[in-house]
Design a protein around this motif. Structure first.
Motif, PDB file in Angstrom:
ATOM      1  N   ASP A 373      10.047 -18.595  47.924  1.00 18.34           N
ATOM      2  CA  ASP A 373      10.095 -19.555  49.034  1.00 18.34           C
ATOM      3  C   ASP A 373      10.221 -18.740  50.309  1.00 18.34           C
ATOM      4  OD1 ASP A 373      13.088 -19.548  49.982  1.00 18.34           O
ATOM      5  OD2 ASP A 373      13.194 -19.652  47.787  1.00 18.34           O
ATOM      6  N   GLU A 374      10.343 -19.430  51.453  1.00 17.43           N
ATOM      7  CA  GLU A 374      10.366 -18.761  52.754  1.00 17.43           C
ATOM      8  C   GLU A 374      11.757 -18.778  53.369  1.00 17.43           C
ATOM      9  OE1 GLU A 374       7.436 -20.958  54.846  1.00 17.43           O
ATOM     10  OE2 GLU A 374       5.730 -20.013  53.808  1.00 17.43           O
ATOM     11  N   GLY A 375      12.769 -18.833  52.532  1.00 18.14           N
ATOM     12  CA  GLY A 375      14.135 -18.895  53.029  1.00 18.14           C
ATOM     13  C   GLY A 375      14.624 -17.559  53.565  1.00 18.14           C
ATOM     14  N   GLY A 376      15.872 -17.566  54.057  1.00 16.88           N
ATOM     15  CA  GLY A 376      16.438 -16.381  54.684  1.00 16.88           C
ATOM     16  C   GLY A 376      16.777 -15.265  53.712  1.00 16.88           C
ATOM     17  N   GLY A 377      16.826 -15.537  52.429  1.00 18.16           N
ATOM     18  CA  GLY A 377      17.083 -14.483  51.462  1.00 18.16           C
ATOM     19  C   GLY A 377      18.414 -14.671  50.746  1.00 18.16           C
ATOM     20  N   ILE A 378      18.635 -13.807  49.776  1.00 20.61           N
ATOM     21  CA  ILE A 378      19.839 -13.855  48.935  1.00 20.61           C
ATOM     22  C   ILE A 378      20.622 -12.572  49.154  1.00 20.61           C
ATOM     23  CG2 ILE A 378      20.680 -13.930  46.542  1.00 20.61           C
ATOM     24  CD1 ILE A 378      18.198 -15.539  45.838  1.00 20.61           C
ATOM     25  N   THR A 379      21.908 -12.711  49.443  1.00 21.47           N
ATOM     26  CA  THR A 379      22.766 -11.553  49.715  1.00 21.47           C
ATOM     27  C   THR A 379      23.592 -11.125  48.504  1.00 21.47           C
ATOM     28  OG1 THR A 379      24.518 -13.009  50.537  1.00 21.47           O
ATOM     29  CG2 THR A 379      22.945 -12.152  52.145  1.00 21.47           C
ATOM     30  N   ASP A 380      23.643 -11.952  47.482  1.00 18.55           N
ATOM     31  CA  ASP A 380      24.441 -11.604  46.301  1.00 18.55           C
ATOM     32  C   ASP A 380      23.788 -10.465  45.528  1.00 18.55           C
ATOM     33  OD1 ASP A 380      26.250 -13.663  46.826  1.00 18.55           O
ATOM     34  OD2 ASP A 380      24.980 -15.122  45.795  1.00 18.55           O
ATOM     35  N   GLU A 381      24.615  -9.640  44.902  1.00 20.39           N
ATOM     36  CA  GLU A 381      24.107  -8.620  43.997  1.00 20.39           C
ATOM     37  C   GLU A 381      23.535  -9.295  42.746  1.00 20.39           C
ATOM     38  OE1 GLU A 381      23.876  -5.420  44.594  1.00 20.39           O
ATOM     39  OE2 GLU A 381      24.860  -5.559  46.558  1.00 20.39           O
ATOM     40  N   GLU A 382      22.510  -8.643  42.148  1.00 18.17           N
ATOM     41  CA  GLU A 382      21.825  -9.267  41.011  1.00 18.17           C
ATOM     42  C   GLU A 382      22.758  -9.553  39.832  1.00 18.17           C
ATOM     43  OE1 GLU A 382      17.968  -8.561  38.090  1.00 18.17           O
ATOM     44  OE2 GLU A 382      18.102  -7.560  40.044  1.00 18.17           O
ATOM     45  N   LEU A 385      24.681 -12.551  40.706  1.00 21.25           N
ATOM     46  CA  LEU A 385      23.822 -13.708  40.935  1.00 21.25           C
ATOM     47  C   LEU A 385      23.537 -14.447  39.637  1.00 21.25           C
ATOM     48  CD1 LEU A 385      22.059 -15.196  43.073  1.00 21.25           C
ATOM     49  CD2 LEU A 385      20.171 -13.704  42.370  1.00 21.25           C
ATOM     50  N   PHE A 386      23.401 -13.692  38.545  1.00 23.20           N
ATOM     51  CA  PHE A 386      23.063 -14.290  37.250  1.00 23.20           C
ATOM     52  C   PHE A 386      24.284 -14.495  36.366  1.00 23.20           C
ATOM     53  CE2 PHE A 386      19.056 -12.404  38.587  1.00 23.20           C
ATOM     54  CZ  PHE A 386      18.165 -13.418  38.321  1.00 23.20           C
ATOM     55  N   THR A 387      25.479 -14.462  36.940  1.00 27.73           N
ATOM     56  CA  THR A 387      26.702 -14.684  36.177  1.00 27.73           C
ATOM     57  C   THR A 387      27.137 -16.131  36.337  1.00 27.73           C
ATOM     58  OG1 THR A 387      27.401 -12.407  36.487  1.00 27.73           O
ATOM     59  CG2 THR A 387      29.097 -13.981  35.859  1.00 27.73           C
ATOM     60  N   ARG A 388      27.400 -16.778  35.209  1.00 28.81           N
ATOM     61  CA  ARG A 388      27.805 -18.181  35.226  1.00 28.81           C
ATOM     62  C   ARG A 388      29.126 -18.343  35.981  1.00 28.81           C
ATOM     63  NH1 ARG A 388      26.427 -22.339  31.767  1.00 28.81           N
ATOM     64  NH2 ARG A 388      25.335 -20.828  30.461  1.00 28.81           N
ATOM     65  N   GLN A 389      29.130 -19.222  36.980  1.00 32.20           N
ATOM     66  CA  GLN A 389      30.321 -19.557  37.754  1.00 32.20           C
ATOM     67  C   GLN A 389      30.931 -18.325  38.402  1.00 32.20           C
ATOM     68  OE1 GLN A 389      32.885 -21.648  35.021  1.00 32.20           O
ATOM     69  NE2 GLN A 389      31.673 -23.518  35.140  1.00 32.20           N
ATOM     70  N   ALA A 390      30.062 -17.406  38.866  1.00 38.38           N
ATOM     71  CA  ALA A 390      30.576 -16.239  39.576  1.00 38.38           C
ATOM     72  C   ALA A 390      31.256 -16.687  40.854  1.00 38.38           C
ATOM     73  CB  ALA A 390      29.431 -15.276  39.907  1.00 38.38           C
ATOM     74  N   PRO A 391      32.347 -16.026  41.309  1.00 38.50           N
ATOM     75  CA  PRO A 391      33.120 -16.511  42.451  1.00 38.50           C
ATOM     76  C   PRO A 391      32.355 -16.485  43.765  1.00 38.50           C
ATOM     77  CG  PRO A 391      33.931 -14.371  41.687  1.00 38.50           C
ATOM     78  CD  PRO A 391      32.967 -14.841  40.672  1.00 38.50           C
ATOM     79  N   HIS A 392      31.356 -15.568  43.892  1.00 38.83           N
ATOM     80  CA  HIS A 392      30.628 -15.461  45.171  1.00 38.83           C
ATOM     81  C   HIS A 392      29.155 -15.797  45.003  1.00 38.83           C
ATOM     82  CE1 HIS A 392      34.250 -13.579  46.701  1.00 38.83           C
ATOM     83  NE2 HIS A 392      34.175 -12.642  45.751  1.00 38.83           N
ATOM     84  N   ALA A 393      28.813 -16.539  43.976  1.00 42.71           N
ATOM     85  CA  ALA A 393      27.399 -16.803  43.704  1.00 42.71           C
ATOM     86  C   ALA A 393      26.824 -17.911  44.568  1.00 42.71           C
ATOM     87  CB  ALA A 393      27.209 -17.166  42.237  1.00 42.71           C
ATOM     88  N   GLN A 394      27.603 -18.530  45.421  1.00 46.09           N
ATOM     89  CA  GLN A 394      27.151 -19.534  46.382  1.00 46.09           C
ATOM     90  C   GLN A 394      26.363 -20.666  45.711  1.00 46.09           C
ATOM     91  OE1 GLN A 394      24.932 -17.447  49.348  1.00 46.09           O
ATOM     92  NE2 GLN A 394      26.682 -16.244  50.045  1.00 46.09           N
ATOM     93  N   GLY A 395      26.819 -21.083  44.505  1.00 48.28           N
ATOM     94  CA  GLY A 395      26.187 -22.220  43.850  1.00 48.28           C
ATOM     95  C   GLY A 395      25.028 -21.880  42.958  1.00 48.28           C
ATOM     96  N   HIS A 396      24.580 -20.584  42.936  1.00 47.01           N
ATOM     97  CA  HIS A 396      23.443 -20.229  42.085  1.00 47.01           C
ATOM     98  C   HIS A 396      23.849 -20.158  40.609  1.00 47.01           C
ATOM     99  CE1 HIS A 396      21.000 -19.194  45.591  1.00 47.01           C
ATOM    100  NE2 HIS A 396      22.053 -18.551  46.076  1.00 47.01           N
TER     101      HIS A 396
END
Length: 452
Positions: A373-382, A385-396
């Motif tokens: 997509d054309e969004g601003g990007g993702i700042t989380d580390e990979e 980002l793929f960890t279930r209910q990670a504390p800083h995953a911002q809802g991903h």
């Protein structure tokens, strides 16, 4: 169980010792009696040698000296008359036998108060008298009693040792079984992390291993059910949202054809039911058992377009799905790939901006599907980002974690190939078959943008 093992071991020990010891006690008694008779015979032989010359000449015979305190010795001439010592005045049957030239003793089995031995006194070949030696049996019984008492004491020690060993063995056998009972109880209470201790007893360890396997299977089954609940709640939001949008649009325009709205709602409900069935299938399989031949990307992309068209258009955004020419077939489960792409598109709708593009292309020996997509990007580390209910995953978290686990279950990979603007790439193993002629000559399949 402990008491039964100890009782059985002691009973076997008592029977074994009894069967061995009773004959031994009899044999010891006979040996002691025979030994005492041998001692008396030796006394008689010694006395016969001492008095032989006196009896031959009819000289007075001195009183013989006995070696034992309770031993009585008497000397008889050739007429059977006692001439010295203590004993019967006239020859009895034993002395008579001795005067006939035969040494005699009371039979071992005959009941009597004394042990009697009589031997002849000879000069060359002539019998000139006899010597009679007797001793009370009490001394023999005393010796036998001491020996028997020592043997009985040894028997008691052996049985006591068997009792101790049996208690230890009973503990060794019963304690693992008690542990297994505790393990089974905790397993029944829902603690699937419990494991049986190793006992180095093959049969008990086999039961423990079976319990451990059962616990692991139940734990895995429960984990899948919990994952299904979490994944279902996440994955059903999109079809429910589409169904809600269609119903709200129909309510907002009373003049619109209600039949068309109901038809669209029925289609959305069908897709919702399909999503539930796919999630159930994926939750109940732990390997690639759901793959049915080669993946039909064209049909899958058509289905994705119908599913997401209303949702993307509601945000005034576009969705383009493209398949590269001469693309080899992917070997993967349609249900799993549909859920993975659904998560990625939902992620782009919720967290991204601008146009959403889904492109299927060839990548070495794999089929790659890019979602961007054309969004601003993702700042989380990979990894986070793929960890279930990670504390800083911002809802991903939960959606991307589900998507990666499904991709790995299909033998593929899911990665964030570019953080800004974000591109997620799904790699799937290519099928072994060659592409069909239709696929080889087809132009790029482009599904028109969906815009409200």
């Amino acid at each position: 169980m402990r008491k039964r093992i100890v009782r059985l071991a002691v009973l076997v020990a008592v029977l074994a010792v009894g069967l061995f010891e009773v004959p031994l006690l009899v044999a010891v008694g006979q040996y002691v009696l025979s030994e005492r008779e041998a001692e008396l015979r030796q006394d008689a032989d010694d006395t016969a040698v001492d008095v032989a010359a006196d009896l031959l000449r009819d000289n007075p015979v001195a009183a013989p000296r006995a070696h034992g305190q309770d031993t009585r010795i008497s000397v008889y001439n050739h007429d059977g008359t006692r001439v010295s010592g203590t004993g019967p005045a006239q020859a009895d049957s034993y002395v008579s036998d001795a005067l006939d030239g035969k040494a005699s003793a009371r039979p071992l089995g005959e009941l009597a108060r004394s042990i009697v031995v009589a031997v002849p006194v000879t000069h060359e070949t002539e019998v000139v008298g006899a010597v009679r030696v007797s001793s009370p049996r009490g001394e023999v019984y005393q010796r036998m009693g001491l020996i028997w008492l020592a043997m009985l004491g040894l028997t008691a020690a052996v049985i006591g040792l068997v009792w101790l060993v049996a208690r230890r063995l009973a503990h060794r056998l019963a304690q693992p079984l008690e542990s297994l009972a505790t393990t089974a109880l905790r397993l029944g209470e829902g603690d699937f992390s419990v494991r049986s201790p190793q006992t180095r007893i093959r049969e008990i360890d086999a039961v423990g291993a079976a319990l451990d396997t059962t616990a692991a299977r139940l734990d895995d089954m429960l984990a899948r059910e919990r994952a299904f609940s979490a994944n279902a709640s996440h994955q059903l939001r999109t079809p429910l949202a589409g169904l809600r949008l269609q119903l709200e649009a129909a309510l907002a325009d009373p003049s619109a054809d209600s039949r068309a709205a109901m038809t669209a709602s029925v289609g959305a409900a069908d897709r919702l039911e399909q999503t539930i069935d796919e999630l159930l299938t994926l939750a109940r399989t732990s390997s690639r058992t759901t793959a049915a031949g080669q993946l039909d990307l064209g049909g899958l992309f058509d289905d994705l377009s119908r599913t997401w068209a209303a949702r993307v258009a509601a945000d005034d955004r576009t969705l383009a799905l493209t398949i590269a020419p001469q693309l080899p077939n992917a070997n993967a489960s349609p249900a799993a790939v549909r859920q993975i792409l659904g998560v990625l598109i939902d992620n782009a709708v919720v967290h991204g901006a601008g146009a959403i593009t889904v492109t299927a292309r060839e990548a070495a020996d794999a089929v790659a599907i890019d979602v961007s997509d054309e969004g601003g990007g993702i700042t989380d580390e990979e990894p986070e980002l793929f960890t279930r209910q990670a504390p800083h995953a911002q809802g991903h978290g939960i959606g991307l974690a589900l998507a990666r686990s499904l991709a790995e279950a299909e033998g593929g990979r899911l990665r964030l190939t570019r953080p800004a603007p974000p591109i997620f790439t799904l790699l799937l193993p290519a099928a072994a078959e060659e592409p069909t002629e239709e696929q080889a000559g087809a132009a790029p399949a482009v599904i028109p943008d969906s815009r409200g």
